[in-house]
Design a protein around this motif. Structure first.
Motif, PDB file in Angstrom:
ATOM      1  N   ALA A  14      24.143  48.493 -22.104  1.00  0.00           N
ATOM      2  CA  ALA A  14      22.804  49.047 -22.308  1.00  0.00           C
ATOM      3  C   ALA A  14      21.864  48.431 -21.284  1.00  0.00           C
ATOM      4  O   ALA A  14      22.145  47.361 -20.736  1.00  0.00           O
ATOM      5  CB  ALA A  14      22.324  48.732 -23.727  1.00  0.00           C
ATOM      6  N   PRO A  15      20.732  49.065 -21.024  1.00  0.00           N
ATOM      7  CA  PRO A  15      19.782  48.516 -20.046  1.00  0.00           C
ATOM      8  C   PRO A  15      19.301  47.104 -20.395  1.00  0.00           C
ATOM      9  O   PRO A  15      18.921  46.342 -19.514  1.00  0.00           O
ATOM     10  CB  PRO A  15      18.618  49.507 -20.072  1.00  0.00           C
ATOM     11  CG  PRO A  15      19.211  50.783 -20.569  1.00  0.00           C
ATOM     12  CD  PRO A  15      20.321  50.379 -21.499  1.00  0.00           C
ATOM     13  N   THR A  16      19.337  46.764 -21.673  1.00  0.00           N
ATOM     14  CA  THR A  16      18.882  45.437 -22.099  1.00  0.00           C
ATOM     15  C   THR A  16      19.994  44.391 -22.066  1.00  0.00           C
ATOM     16  O   THR A  16      19.747  43.224 -22.328  1.00  0.00           O
ATOM     17  CB  THR A  16      18.320  45.512 -23.525  1.00  0.00           C
ATOM     18  OG1 THR A  16      19.335  46.036 -24.392  1.00  0.00           O
ATOM     19  CG2 THR A  16      17.088  46.380 -23.588  1.00  0.00           C
ATOM     20  N   GLU A  17      21.230  44.800 -21.752  1.00  0.00           N
ATOM     21  CA  GLU A  17      22.350  43.864 -21.712  1.00  0.00           C
ATOM     22  C   GLU A  17      22.594  43.369 -20.290  1.00  0.00           C
ATOM     23  O   GLU A  17      22.252  44.036 -19.323  1.00  0.00           O
ATOM     24  CB  GLU A  17      23.617  44.524 -22.258  1.00  0.00           C
ATOM     25  CG  GLU A  17      23.520  44.862 -23.728  1.00  0.00           C
ATOM     26  CD  GLU A  17      24.748  45.569 -24.246  1.00  0.00           C
ATOM     27  OE1 GLU A  17      25.248  45.173 -25.311  1.00  0.00           O
ATOM     28  OE2 GLU A  17      25.212  46.521 -23.573  1.00  0.00           O
ATOM     29  N   ARG A  18      23.216  42.208 -20.200  1.00  0.00           N
ATOM     30  CA  ARG A  18      23.437  41.578 -18.900  1.00  0.00           C
ATOM     31  C   ARG A  18      24.868  41.051 -18.823  1.00  0.00           C
ATOM     32  O   ARG A  18      25.364  40.450 -19.774  1.00  0.00           O
ATOM     33  CB  ARG A  18      22.452  40.431 -18.760  1.00  0.00           C
ATOM     34  CG  ARG A  18      22.503  39.706 -17.477  1.00  0.00           C
ATOM     35  CD  ARG A  18      21.375  38.690 -17.436  1.00  0.00           C
ATOM     36  NE  ARG A  18      21.611  37.755 -16.354  1.00  0.00           N
ATOM     37  CZ  ARG A  18      21.033  36.592 -16.263  1.00  0.00           C
ATOM     38  NH1 ARG A  18      20.190  36.212 -17.202  1.00  0.00           N
ATOM     39  NH2 ARG A  18      21.292  35.800 -15.262  1.00  0.00           N
ATOM     40  N   ARG A  44      27.114  39.149  -7.189  1.00  0.00           N
ATOM     41  CA  ARG A  44      26.760  40.549  -6.941  1.00  0.00           C
ATOM     42  C   ARG A  44      27.566  41.522  -7.796  1.00  0.00           C
ATOM     43  O   ARG A  44      27.053  42.543  -8.219  1.00  0.00           O
ATOM     44  CB  ARG A  44      26.920  40.893  -5.468  1.00  0.00           C
ATOM     45  CG  ARG A  44      25.873  40.248  -4.598  1.00  0.00           C
ATOM     46  CD  ARG A  44      25.935  40.740  -3.195  1.00  0.00           C
ATOM     47  NE  ARG A  44      27.284  40.513  -2.650  1.00  0.00           N
ATOM     48  CZ  ARG A  44      27.637  40.791  -1.425  1.00  0.00           C
ATOM     49  NH1 ARG A  44      26.784  41.327  -0.601  1.00  0.00           N
ATOM     50  NH2 ARG A  44      28.855  40.541  -1.002  1.00  0.00           N
ATOM     51  N   MET A  45      28.859  41.210  -8.030  1.00  0.00           N
ATOM     52  CA  MET A  45      29.678  42.111  -8.841  1.00  0.00           C
ATOM     53  C   MET A  45      29.069  42.298 -10.243  1.00  0.00           C
ATOM     54  O   MET A  45      29.051  43.388 -10.785  1.00  0.00           O
ATOM     55  CB  MET A  45      31.110  41.585  -8.984  1.00  0.00           C
ATOM     56  CG  MET A  45      31.984  42.534  -9.754  1.00  0.00           C
ATOM     57  SD  MET A  45      33.165  41.844 -10.928  1.00  0.00           S
ATOM     58  CE  MET A  45      32.341  40.599 -11.806  1.00  0.00           C
ATOM     59  N   CYS A  46      28.558  41.214 -10.794  1.00  0.00           N
ATOM     60  CA  CYS A  46      27.990  41.276 -12.145  1.00  0.00           C
ATOM     61  C   CYS A  46      26.667  42.033 -12.186  1.00  0.00           C
ATOM     62  O   CYS A  46      26.248  42.480 -13.246  1.00  0.00           O
ATOM     63  CB  CYS A  46      27.786  39.868 -12.687  1.00  0.00           C
ATOM     64  SG  CYS A  46      29.327  38.986 -12.877  1.00  0.00           S
ATOM     65  N   GLU A  47      26.015  42.126 -11.066  1.00  0.00           N
ATOM     66  CA  GLU A  47      24.721  42.801 -11.012  1.00  0.00           C
ATOM     67  C   GLU A  47      24.825  44.254 -10.569  1.00  0.00           C
ATOM     68  O   GLU A  47      23.823  44.969 -10.553  1.00  0.00           O
ATOM     69  CB  GLU A  47      23.805  42.026 -10.055  1.00  0.00           C
ATOM     70  CG  GLU A  47      23.564  40.605 -10.519  1.00  0.00           C
ATOM     71  CD  GLU A  47      23.002  39.712  -9.421  1.00  0.00           C
ATOM     72  OE1 GLU A  47      22.745  40.204  -8.299  1.00  0.00           O
ATOM     73  OE2 GLU A  47      22.832  38.519  -9.694  1.00  0.00           O
ATOM     74  N   SER A  48      26.028  44.712 -10.246  1.00  0.00           N
ATOM     75  CA  SER A  48      26.177  46.066  -9.726  1.00  0.00           C
ATOM     76  C   SER A  48      26.055  47.110 -10.835  1.00  0.00           C
ATOM     77  O   SER A  48      26.498  46.904 -11.956  1.00  0.00           O
ATOM     78  CB  SER A  48      27.521  46.232  -9.012  1.00  0.00           C
ATOM     79  OG  SER A  48      28.571  46.357  -9.944  1.00  0.00           O
ATOM     80  N   GLY A  49      25.455  48.224 -10.490  1.00  0.00           N
ATOM     81  CA  GLY A  49      25.325  49.325 -11.434  1.00  0.00           C
ATOM     82  C   GLY A  49      26.680  49.879 -11.847  1.00  0.00           C
ATOM     83  O   GLY A  49      26.869  50.304 -12.987  1.00  0.00           O
TER      84      GLY A  49
END
Length: 84
Positions: free
Chosen positions: A42-46, A28-33
């Protein structure tokens, strides 16, 4: 993704061999805004995970395993010339 995880794993092995401790964290930490904003992604980065590095536990290092006799489990491949 496979290359990134391999690099992180290799770095963890290096750190542990030098006496440091490390933990790979994901979820979850990696997916948080908030994490994305903090890192300027960027929106395309993960974000795949984070590598927490610190001082290893002050206990004694684990003992190395003794190797047993492997002669019954090893065979030798002898190549033969290929007829032309």
């Amino acid at each position: 993704m496979a290359a990134a995880s391999s690099v992180a794993y290799g770095l963890m092995l290096l750190l542990h061999s030098r006496g440091y401790g490390s933990i790979w964290r994901t979820g979850r930490m990696c997916e948080s805004g908030a994490a994305h904003e903090l890192l300027g992604l960027a929106p395309t980065e993960r974000l795949l995970g984070s590598l927490d590095i610190g001082t290893a536990d002050g206990g004694e290092p684990p003992a190395r395993r003794r190797t047993g006799d492997l002669a019954d489990h090893v065979s030798t491949f002898a190549s033969r010339p290929v007829p032309v």
